[in-house]
Design a protein around this motif. Sequence first.
Motif, mmCIF file in Angstrom:
data_model
loop_
_atom_site.group_PDB
_atom_site.id
_atom_site.type_symbol
_atom_site.label_atom_id
_atom_site.label_comp_id
_atom_site.label_asym_id
_atom_site.label_seq_id
_atom_site.Cartn_x
_atom_site.Cartn_y
_atom_site.Cartn_z
ATOM 1 N N CYS A 13 0.839 -1.198 0.000
ATOM 2 C CA CYS A 13 0.000 0.000 0.000
ATOM 3 C C CYS A 13 0.877 1.252 0.000
ATOM 4 C CB CYS A 13 -0.915 -0.018 1.216
ATOM 5 S SG CYS A 13 -2.253 1.181 1.081
ATOM 6 N N CYS A 15 0.472 3.944 1.462
ATOM 7 C CA CYS A 15 0.423 4.679 2.728
ATOM 8 C C CYS A 15 1.491 4.256 3.732
ATOM 9 C CB CYS A 15 -0.956 4.557 3.352
ATOM 10 S SG CYS A 15 -1.253 2.977 4.183
ATOM 11 N N SER A 17 1.825 1.450 5.387
ATOM 12 C CA SER A 17 1.341 0.656 6.518
ATOM 13 C C SER A 17 2.078 -0.670 6.642
ATOM 14 C CB SER A 17 -0.156 0.376 6.369
ATOM 15 O OG SER A 17 -0.379 -0.465 5.239
ATOM 16 N N LYS A 19 1.142 -3.162 4.872
ATOM 17 C CA LYS A 19 0.137 -4.120 4.386
ATOM 18 C C LYS A 19 0.019 -3.994 2.866
ATOM 19 C CE LYS A 19 -2.701 -3.572 8.534
ATOM 20 N NZ LYS A 19 -4.007 -3.114 9.011
ATOM 21 N N GLU A 23 -5.442 -5.285 1.379
ATOM 22 C CA GLU A 23 -5.859 -5.441 2.772
ATOM 23 C C GLU A 23 -5.787 -4.130 3.551
ATOM 24 O OE1 GLU A 23 -3.307 -8.451 4.462
ATOM 25 O OE2 GLU A 23 -1.519 -7.223 4.250
ATOM 26 N N CYS A 24 -5.424 -3.053 2.871
ATOM 27 C CA CYS A 24 -5.289 -1.758 3.551
ATOM 28 C C CYS A 24 -6.231 -0.728 2.918
ATOM 29 C CB CYS A 24 -3.828 -1.299 3.497
ATOM 30 S SG CYS A 24 -3.449 0.099 4.563
ATOM 31 N N CYS A 25 -5.727 0.112 2.065
ATOM 32 C CA CYS A 25 -6.500 1.238 1.522
ATOM 33 C C CYS A 25 -7.368 0.892 0.317
ATOM 34 C CB CYS A 25 -5.563 2.386 1.169
ATOM 35 S SG CYS A 25 -4.776 3.110 2.621
ATOM 36 N N GLN A 40 -7.214 5.682 9.544
ATOM 37 C CA GLN A 40 -7.446 4.824 8.381
ATOM 38 C C GLN A 40 -7.929 5.675 7.197
ATOM 39 O OE1 GLN A 40 -10.456 1.715 8.794
ATOM 40 N NE2 GLN A 40 -9.244 0.356 7.487
ATOM 41 N N ARG A 43 -4.872 7.566 5.843
ATOM 42 C CA ARG A 43 -4.048 6.687 4.998
ATOM 43 C C ARG A 43 -4.702 6.509 3.621
ATOM 44 N NH1 ARG A 43 0.148 4.292 7.212
ATOM 45 N NH2 ARG A 43 0.388 4.286 9.460
ATOM 46 N N SER A 47 -3.274 7.496 -0.075
ATOM 47 C CA SER A 47 -3.248 6.527 -1.177
ATOM 48 C C SER A 47 -4.050 7.030 -2.369
ATOM 49 C CB SER A 47 -3.771 5.166 -0.705
ATOM 50 O OG SER A 47 -2.867 4.596 0.216
#
Length: 174
Positions: A13, A15, A17, A19, A23-25, A40, A43, A47
């Motif tokens: 991702c 951002c 993270s 991840k 599974e993130c943004c 969240q 982030r 993104s």
Amino acid sequence: MVKYITMKNEELCPCSSGKTFGECCGPVLSGEKKAETASQLMRARYSAYAVCDTDFLYKSSGDEIRKEFDAEASEKWSRQAEWNGMEIVHEEKGGKDDEEGVVEFVAHYKAGGRDCEHHERSIFRKIDGEWRFIDGVIRGTDTYRRETPKVGRNDPCPCGSGKKYKKCCGRGAA
């Protein structure tokens, strides 16, 4: 929804993270799920800049920001920058059960061949159960504070020559 940069779900991702995008943004940007916390959403907004999703930037904003939102300028900045990650510096509230929150972050990007940072303290609020960006205060370097008084062109030169500053050490100064 306009996206100029396509990300695969298995890619990291933007951002930072750690991840994957899927599974993130990614699910937040696609509308598959809502941001559960203010950070969240922060982030996801970062993104959105990284993938040039200006529709998400607009939709995730409060009414006052929407009134001022310049999609063309946001898109231009998004496309011209190389997005190199972000870091969350500080959070105040903004959890699942909160109604308001503050997220201070630093976004790293490259523009015009230069490394740049955007340091901001952003305010978020839940509106109809969804987190929205309400306002932001850009943090920057401290203003330069002169320790000595400014010397005017017609003032005596501080070097002690007895001449006017403009005829001595200030010669050629703008």
